[in-house]
Write a protein that holds these residues in place. Structure first.
Motif, mmCIF file in Angstrom:
data_model
loop_
_atom_site.group_PDB
_atom_site.id
_atom_site.type_symbol
_atom_site.label_atom_id
_atom_site.label_comp_id
_atom_site.label_asym_id
_atom_site.label_seq_id
_atom_site.Cartn_x
_atom_site.Cartn_y
_atom_site.Cartn_z
ATOM 1 N N TYR A 182 3.384 -21.180 3.675
ATOM 2 C CA TYR A 182 3.924 -21.217 2.440
ATOM 3 C C TYR A 182 3.429 -20.362 1.515
ATOM 4 C CZ TYR A 182 4.722 -23.807 -2.144
ATOM 5 O OH TYR A 182 5.118 -23.942 -3.125
ATOM 6 N N ASP A 183 2.280 -19.945 1.548
ATOM 7 C CA ASP A 183 1.836 -18.980 0.410
ATOM 8 C C ASP A 183 2.626 -17.605 0.707
ATOM 9 O OD1 ASP A 183 0.238 -20.696 -0.705
ATOM 10 O OD2 ASP A 183 -1.644 -20.191 0.278
ATOM 11 N N ALA A 184 2.861 -17.216 1.966
ATOM 12 C CA ALA A 184 3.765 -16.001 2.249
ATOM 13 C C ALA A 184 4.995 -16.230 2.033
ATOM 14 C CB ALA A 184 3.372 -15.864 3.789
ATOM 15 N N GLY A 185 5.508 -17.257 1.529
ATOM 16 C CA GLY A 185 7.073 -17.494 1.185
ATOM 17 C C GLY A 185 7.739 -17.671 2.192
ATOM 18 N N LEU A 186 7.556 -18.090 3.333
ATOM 19 C CA LEU A 186 8.420 -18.053 4.407
ATOM 20 C C LEU A 186 9.641 -19.243 4.463
ATOM 21 C CD1 LEU A 186 6.352 -18.063 7.968
ATOM 22 C CD2 LEU A 186 7.366 -16.332 6.468
ATOM 23 N N ILE A 187 9.364 -20.024 3.295
ATOM 24 C CA ILE A 187 10.572 -21.127 2.991
ATOM 25 C C ILE A 187 10.728 -21.043 1.668
ATOM 26 C CG2 ILE A 187 9.085 -22.964 3.276
ATOM 27 C CD1 ILE A 187 11.677 -24.381 4.434
ATOM 28 N N ARG A 188 10.562 -19.941 1.057
ATOM 29 C CA ARG A 188 10.705 -19.989 -0.547
ATOM 30 C C ARG A 188 12.353 -19.785 -0.823
ATOM 31 N NH1 ARG A 188 8.063 -20.548 -5.542
ATOM 32 N NH2 ARG A 188 6.180 -21.753 -4.752
ATOM 33 N N ASP A 189 13.017 -18.810 -0.145
ATOM 34 C CA ASP A 189 14.462 -18.454 -0.694
ATOM 35 C C ASP A 189 15.282 -19.327 -0.190
ATOM 36 O OD1 ASP A 189 15.745 -16.960 1.575
ATOM 37 O OD2 ASP A 189 13.703 -16.036 1.360
#
Ligand code: NAD
Length: 463
Positions: free
Chosen positions: A19-26
């Protein structure tokens, strides 16, 4: 088992890293996961239907419509609306805060836990997963051990289709769920009974984790004297005996106007016969009780009495987990069947003097998850609507409101807190972050000390 429990802390930590690495951010990443979930449902329809048949002997029509179909429409709705849901919302700024601009920015919560029950074991695991992913969270899924075949199919295929860095499935029972609940999540979404709901909420409180509790309760069906009795009987029988009564929004009991009780009961018997034939045991369209423990619980309710007659049904066959559609007449308020949610194919009928008496009976209990009212009169329907509280209401039918994607689904009071489906689900797994942006110039001194008299006067004038 011990292995699963031991790996839970690192599994949750890994999801937090993702989550912190942004794997599902965009939004593209979210879309990919949703499309993959869709692919899984289409490509693995056979094994999923088989598992549901093993666990509950669900007829394929019920399994498709109420499990796979519901998940597919949630996915399609989310994919269609994702851009709109995720767009920041501009908010007008009052003169006092100008120059400046304000907006609400939807952002994911983080790592969420979804705990599912056994009665719709696939739908209730995946229907919350869809908005959790759409909102950009990483997810731990905990299927119910009480529907082991479905749990196994989910544990087999989900890692195959979805990114394991984003979604993890943890199978097991109380021990595994207890270990999960010790972890810090950003939201816990629990579907099941109220006793365990309290356990979940107490565990969540330790981390100040917000919860959604999708619980059950005794959902009444009110049949007024002016109702279309044939239609009411058919629709109540369908909603009750679907999945052998193991449906959270099944009509738990009927409050029928005494003047039409006999006619309604006869219509109910006809409906049961039309649906399931002379012997429902041989009907391919009638499900089974999930296990012997629940079969014993249900037959104990019948043995405890507190009613005048068994109009149809009765004990069935334990070895087969078969309990026929059972209708009870002349049910007393203190009967065992009236003390808690039945969650099985037993339908008590209680005659009441009028609609006001029905309303009083409903209001004597916990706020139900669903309430059904059958009447031909708007005045009667409005009276019931305005004088009772429930998670949802369906007029002149049963259960179907759950399938209207755009309607938020959830309980109130004893039947739960929070809601989901479509935008309501996205909102459940989203934080609406308030953002106010100010330019550095001008920088008037009015806010700052010393607070001279003119500043105070000005503030009072504008606020
Ligand atoms: P269940 O026994 O499968 O339990 C649900 C989950 O809770 C499981 O994953 C299980 O592992 C976990 N669990 C059980 N005991 C636990 C404990 N002591 N500590 C921690 N976790 C524990 O399902 P159930 O509760 O029998 O489900 C039936 C109930 O759920 C009914 O009351 C029904 O009305 C309700 N329900 C509500 C909805 C809804 O959407 N509102 C939907 C379906 C079912």
């Amino acid at each position: 088992m011990a292995d699963t429990v031991a790996r839970i802390p690192s599994l949750v930590a890994a999801l937090r890293e993702s989550y912190d690495a942004g794997l599902i951010r965009d939004l593209e990443a979210r879309r990919t996961q949703l499309q993959q979930l869709r692919r899984m449902l289409v490509e693995q329809e056979g094994p999923i239907l088989d598992a549901l048949a093993t666990d509950l002997r669900k007829p394929p029509m019920e399994a498709y419509a109420a499990e796979i179909g519901v998940a597919l429409s949630e996915i399609d709705h989310a994919l269609k609306n994702l851009d709109k849901w995720c767009a920041p919302e501009r908010v007008k700024v009052a003169l006092t805060f100008k120059p400046g601009s304000a907006k609400i920015v939807p952002e994911p919560l983080g790592v969420v836990l979804i705990i599912a029950p056994w009665n719709y074991p696939m739908q209730l695991l995946l229907a919350p997963l869809v908005p959790a992913l759409a909102a950009g969270n990483t997810v731990v899924l905990k299927p119910s051990e009480v529907a082991p075949a479905t749990a196994a199919v989910m544990a087999q295929y989900i890692p195959h289709y979805l990114d394991e860095r984003i979604v993890q499935v943890v199978t097991g029972g109380v021990e595994e769920t207890t270990a999960l609940l010790q972890e810090k999540f950003d939201h816990i979404f629990y579907t099941g009974n109220g006793t365990v709901g309290r356990v979940v909420m107490a565990a969540a409180a330790k981390h100040l984790t917000p919860v959604t509790l999708e619980l059950g309760g005794k959902s009444p069906a009110i049949v007024a004297a002016d109702a279309d009795l044939e239609v009411a009987a058919r629709r109540i029988a369908w909603g009750k005996f679907l999945n052998a009564g193991q449906t959270c929004v099944a009509p738990d009991y009927v409050l029928v106007d005494a003047s039409v009780e006999d006619k309604f009961t006869s219509a109910l018997l006809r409906a049961v016969h039309d649906f399931y034939g002379d012997d429902p045991k041989h009907s391919a369209d009638y499900a089974r009780i999930v296990n012997e423990r629940h079969w014993d619980r249900l037959t104990a309710l019948l043995d405890a009495g507190g009613f005048d007659a068994t109009v149809c049904g009765g004990h069935g066959d334990r070895a087969n987990r078969y309990l026929p559609p059972t209708v009870l007449a002349g049910v007393k308020p203190d009967a065992a069947v009236m003390q808690a949610e039945i969650f099985g194919p037993i339908l008590p009928i209680i005659a009441v003097a009028d609609v006001d008496a029905a309303i009083r009976t409903v209001n004597d209990g916990d706020k139900p998850l669903a309430l059904y009212v059958f009447s031909g009169s708007d005045a009667v329907i409005d009276r019931v609507l305005s004088r009772t509280t429930s998670g949802g209401v369906l007029v002149n039918h049963t259960v179907l409101h759950v399938g209207v994607t755009e309607l938020p689904f959830g309980g109130v009071g004893g039947s739960g807190m929070g809601s989901y489906h479509a935008k309501a689900g996205f909102d459940t797994f989203t934080h609406r972050k308030s953002v106010l942006r100010k330019p550095t110039k001008p920088d008037p001194s009015i806010l700052y000390p010393p607070y001279k008299g003119w500043k105070y006067k000005l503030v009072r004038r504008f606020m």
